[in-house]
Design an enzyme around this catalytic site. Structure first.
Site, PDB file in Angstrom:
ATOM      1  N   GLY A  85       6.644   3.039  -0.699  1.00 41.16           N
ATOM      2  CA  GLY A  85       5.898   3.373  -2.053  1.00 41.16           C
ATOM      3  C   GLY A  85       6.956   2.782  -3.195  1.00 41.16           C
ATOM      4  O   GLY A  85       6.513   3.457  -4.303  1.00 41.16           O
ATOM      5  N   TYR A 118      -9.621  11.782  -4.546  1.00 38.19           N
ATOM      6  CA  TYR A 118      -8.122  11.851  -4.478  1.00 38.19           C
ATOM      7  C   TYR A 118      -7.553  13.436  -4.587  1.00 38.19           C
ATOM      8  O   TYR A 118      -6.647  13.678  -3.617  1.00 38.19           O
ATOM      9  CB  TYR A 118      -7.673  11.099  -5.905  1.00 38.19           C
ATOM     10  CG  TYR A 118      -6.195  11.508  -6.335  1.00 38.19           C
ATOM     11  CD1 TYR A 118      -5.134  10.605  -5.518  1.00 38.19           C
ATOM     12  CD2 TYR A 118      -5.724  12.102  -7.223  1.00 38.19           C
ATOM     13  CE1 TYR A 118      -3.774  10.770  -6.104  1.00 38.19           C
ATOM     14  CE2 TYR A 118      -4.309  12.208  -7.584  1.00 38.19           C
ATOM     15  CZ  TYR A 118      -3.606  11.544  -7.138  1.00 38.19           C
ATOM     16  OH  TYR A 118      -2.389  11.402  -7.450  1.00 38.19           O
ATOM     17  N   LYS A 148      -5.323  15.024  -1.691  1.00 36.45           N
ATOM     18  CA  LYS A 148      -4.240  16.016  -1.771  1.00 36.45           C
ATOM     19  C   LYS A 148      -4.328  17.308  -1.401  1.00 36.45           C
ATOM     20  O   LYS A 148      -3.200  17.832  -1.033  1.00 36.45           O
ATOM     21  CB  LYS A 148      -3.950  15.981  -3.292  1.00 36.45           C
ATOM     22  CG  LYS A 148      -3.546  14.593  -3.983  1.00 36.45           C
ATOM     23  CD  LYS A 148      -1.996  14.340  -3.465  1.00 36.45           C
ATOM     24  CE  LYS A 148      -1.854  12.718  -3.878  1.00 36.45           C
ATOM     25  NZ  LYS A 148      -0.843  12.219  -3.112  1.00 36.45           N
TER      26      LYS A 148
HETATM   27  P1  NAD Z   1       1.677   3.836  -7.655  1.00 40.63           P
HETATM   28  O1  NAD Z   1       0.236   3.503  -7.396  1.00 40.63           O
HETATM   29  O2  NAD Z   1       2.322   3.414  -8.667  1.00 40.63           O
HETATM   30  O3  NAD Z   1       2.729   3.294  -6.329  1.00 40.63           O
HETATM   31  C1  NAD Z   1       2.359   3.539  -4.932  1.00 40.63           C
HETATM   32  C2  NAD Z   1       2.883   2.243  -4.305  1.00 40.63           C
HETATM   33  O4  NAD Z   1       2.581   2.565  -2.796  1.00 40.63           O
HETATM   34  C3  NAD Z   1       2.645   0.911  -4.409  1.00 40.63           C
HETATM   35  O5  NAD Z   1       3.985   0.578  -4.816  1.00 40.63           O
HETATM   36  C4  NAD Z   1       1.982   0.352  -3.659  1.00 40.63           C
HETATM   37  O6  NAD Z   1       2.279  -1.020  -3.203  1.00 40.63           O
HETATM   38  C5  NAD Z   1       2.397   1.409  -2.389  1.00 40.63           C
HETATM   39  N1  NAD Z   1       1.506   1.366  -0.939  1.00 40.63           N
HETATM   40  C6  NAD Z   1       0.357   1.072  -1.148  1.00 40.63           C
HETATM   41  N2  NAD Z   1      -0.183   1.282   0.147  1.00 40.63           N
HETATM   42  C7  NAD Z   1       0.874   1.020   0.956  1.00 40.63           C
HETATM   43  C8  NAD Z   1       1.033   1.304   2.491  1.00 40.63           C
HETATM   44  N3  NAD Z   1       0.080   0.937   3.233  1.00 40.63           N
HETATM   45  N4  NAD Z   1       2.298   1.452   2.914  1.00 40.63           N
HETATM   46  C9  NAD Z   1       3.309   1.572   1.924  1.00 40.63           C
HETATM   47  N5  NAD Z   1       3.111   1.328   0.705  1.00 40.63           N
HETATM   48  C10 NAD Z   1       2.208   1.451   0.226  1.00 40.63           C
HETATM   49  O7  NAD Z   1       1.808   5.355  -7.316  1.00 40.63           O
HETATM   50  P2  NAD Z   1       2.766   6.529  -8.196  1.00 40.63           P
HETATM   51  O8  NAD Z   1       2.071   6.537  -9.544  1.00 40.63           O
HETATM   52  O9  NAD Z   1       4.114   5.888  -7.922  1.00 40.63           O
HETATM   53  O10 NAD Z   1       2.593   7.688  -7.202  1.00 40.63           O
HETATM   54  C11 NAD Z   1       3.312   7.886  -6.220  1.00 40.63           C
HETATM   55  C12 NAD Z   1       2.802   9.398  -5.598  1.00 40.63           C
HETATM   56  O11 NAD Z   1       2.869  10.535  -6.385  1.00 40.63           O
HETATM   57  C13 NAD Z   1       1.496   9.319  -5.096  1.00 40.63           C
HETATM   58  O12 NAD Z   1       1.404  10.096  -3.814  1.00 40.63           O
HETATM   59  C14 NAD Z   1       0.809   9.824  -6.236  1.00 40.63           C
HETATM   60  O13 NAD Z   1      -0.478  10.350  -5.819  1.00 40.63           O
HETATM   61  C15 NAD Z   1       1.507  10.883  -6.797  1.00 40.63           C
HETATM   62  N6  NAD Z   1       1.389  11.237  -8.020  1.00 40.63           N
HETATM   63  C16 NAD Z   1       1.636  10.288  -9.074  1.00 40.63           C
HETATM   64  C17 NAD Z   1       1.258  10.780 -10.352  1.00 40.63           C
HETATM   65  C18 NAD Z   1       1.526   9.944 -11.589  1.00 40.63           C
HETATM   66  O14 NAD Z   1       1.249  10.239 -12.769  1.00 40.63           O
HETATM   67  N7  NAD Z   1       2.319   8.865 -11.279  1.00 40.63           N
HETATM   68  C19 NAD Z   1       0.760  12.112 -10.672  1.00 40.63           C
HETATM   69  C20 NAD Z   1       0.606  12.927  -9.602  1.00 40.63           C
HETATM   70  C21 NAD Z   1       0.916  12.496  -8.332  1.00 40.63           C
HETATM   71  N1  SER Z   2      -1.580  10.705 -12.743  1.00 43.13           N
HETATM   72  C1  SER Z   2      -2.416  10.930 -11.393  1.00 43.13           C
HETATM   73  C2  SER Z   2      -3.685  10.185 -11.832  1.00 43.13           C
HETATM   74  O1  SER Z   2      -4.249  10.133 -12.825  1.00 43.13           O
HETATM   75  C3  SER Z   2      -2.752  12.332 -11.363  1.00 43.13           C
HETATM   76  O2  SER Z   2      -2.446  12.748  -9.743  1.00 43.13           O
HETATM   77  O3  SER Z   2      -4.229  10.024 -10.767  1.00 43.13           O
END
Ligand code: NAD
Ligand code: SER
Length: 315
Positions: free
Chosen positions: A9, A143, A147
């Site tokens: 990812g 979601y 989680k």
């Molecule tokens: P994002 O959506 O920006 O990135 C996710 C990436 O996963 C994308 O680049 C997508 O192309 C890739 N992806 C999708 N399907 C796929 C597959 N089948 N195989 C391989 N790659 C695949 O997400 P993010 O914001 O970078 O978040 C990353 C992690 O952190 C996630 O688990 C998310 O739940 C968690 N998270 C993020 C936040 C936030 O604010 N960004 C907050 C809480 C938790």
């Molecule tokens: N930033 C994330 C969302 O809004 C929290 O997991 O989905």
């Protein structure tokens, strides 16, 4: 011991930044970026990259074997708002993606796995301020449900199989190098871009919706800090609460207005308001502080200044 790290990812909001940080620590060649889409130039040119679908277990095994991977950071997921529109795909990716990896950790000698959880594991019945590590958890979004189930699976694999899975319940993340990918907290990044471009922003959350947030630099430090921590000191094998900054859209808009004179924000809540309503406002992260020395650096004014300085410089 030489570490070979696979980031799954890598083209997402966190992945784009985390790959660069990990390459600075462990060496460019030792951090393999992967995704189902091509990431930014920095990530592609900075070290190895594999086109990899987490749901394709055969392909996953080939990549683990080819690079002799020792650690995995699993970031692929559908975030809260997108997941509400595509519940089946979200469940499939968020759950089966994690299970595919957990299942391969032992046979492929993966020493450590990082998998992020979220403040979305909490729900409307959870205490909303200073939310404890262990509390009532009844998430009402796909979601959040995925989680919470993921946290239980991580703890289960730790107990039954000895998998060293480490996890953080990230708050909403804010950074200037990458764009958010379909979450409820995305407004807190978009607002900066629109403030610079148009001096105005229409926010999809109500003005007084306070949520836990964190600056990306703090989030990356938390991630690496937990992964480098002495495993014998870790008492949580589901996912750690971590806190950064709590603020509402109007508080953020006011802070931005101190730098961009005449900035106007109006509020038009949509479906994401319903999601946000079930999440906490602030988080008790005392266990993370005690177990592995977690400490955030950025408050609202420092974060706002740094975001604006960087976005304006890189326009
Ligand atoms: P994002 O959506 O920006 O990135 C996710 C990436 O996963 C994308 O680049 C997508 O192309 C890739 N992806 C999708 N399907 C796929 C597959 N089948 N195989 C391989 N790659 C695949 O997400 P993010 O914001 O970078 O978040 C990353 C992690 O952190 C996630 O688990 C998310 O739940 C968690 N998270 C993020 C936040 C936030 O604010 N960004 C907050 C809480 C938790
Ligand atoms: N930033 C994330 C969302 O809004 C929290 O997991 O989905």
């Amino acid at each position: 011991m030489k570490e070979v790290i696979l980031v799954i990812g890598s083209a997402g909001q966190i992945g784009l930044e985390l790959v660069v940080k990990l390459r600075n620590i462990y060496g460019d060649k030792n951090v393999i970026a992967s995704d189902i889409i091509i990431p930014s130039y920095d990530v592609m040119e900075g070290g190895p990259f594999e086109l990899l679908d987490i749901l394709n277990k055969k392909q996953l095994k080939l990549v683990l074997k080819k690079h002799k991977v020792t650690q995995i950071y699993l970031l692929a997921a559908l975030l809260s708002a997108t997941a509400e529109y595509h519940p089946e795909s979200a469940w499939n990716l968020n759950m089966n993606g994690l299970l595919n990896i957990l299942d391969l950790c032992k046979p492929f000698n993966i020493r450590k796995l990082f998998w992020p959880s979220s403040i979305a594991v909490f729900g409307p019945s959870t205490p909303i301020t200073n939310t404890p590590q262990v509390t009532i958890m009844e998430p009402d979004t796909i979601y959040g449900i995925s989680k919470l189930a993921g946290e239980r699976w991580c703890e289960y694999y730790h107990k039954k199989e000895g998998v060293d899975c480490r996890s953080i319940r990230y708050p909403g993340l804010i950074g200037h190098r990458s764009n958010p990918g379909g979450g409820t907290t995305d407004y807190a990044v978009h607002i900066f871009h629109q403030a610079i471009k148009k001096k105005s922003y229409e926010c999809f959350l109500a003005k007084d919706t306070t949520l836990p947030m964190m600056y990306m630099e703090d989030a990356l430090n938390a991630t690496v800090g937990l992964m480098e921590a002495d495993g014998s000191k870790l008492t949580i094998h589901s996912s750690y609460n971590v806190a950064g900054i709590s603020f509402s859209p109007i508080e953020l808009a006011t802070e931005i207005g101190k730098h961009i004179h005449g900035f106007k924000c109006n509020y038009k809540p949509d479906l994401r308001q319903e999601i946000a309503k079930g999440w906490p406002q602030s988080i008790d992260d005392s266990i993370a502080k005690k177990d592995w020395g977690w400490e955030p650096k950025y408050d609202l004014s420092e974060m706002t200044k740094d975001m604006l300085d960087n976005l304006i410089t890189n326009q």
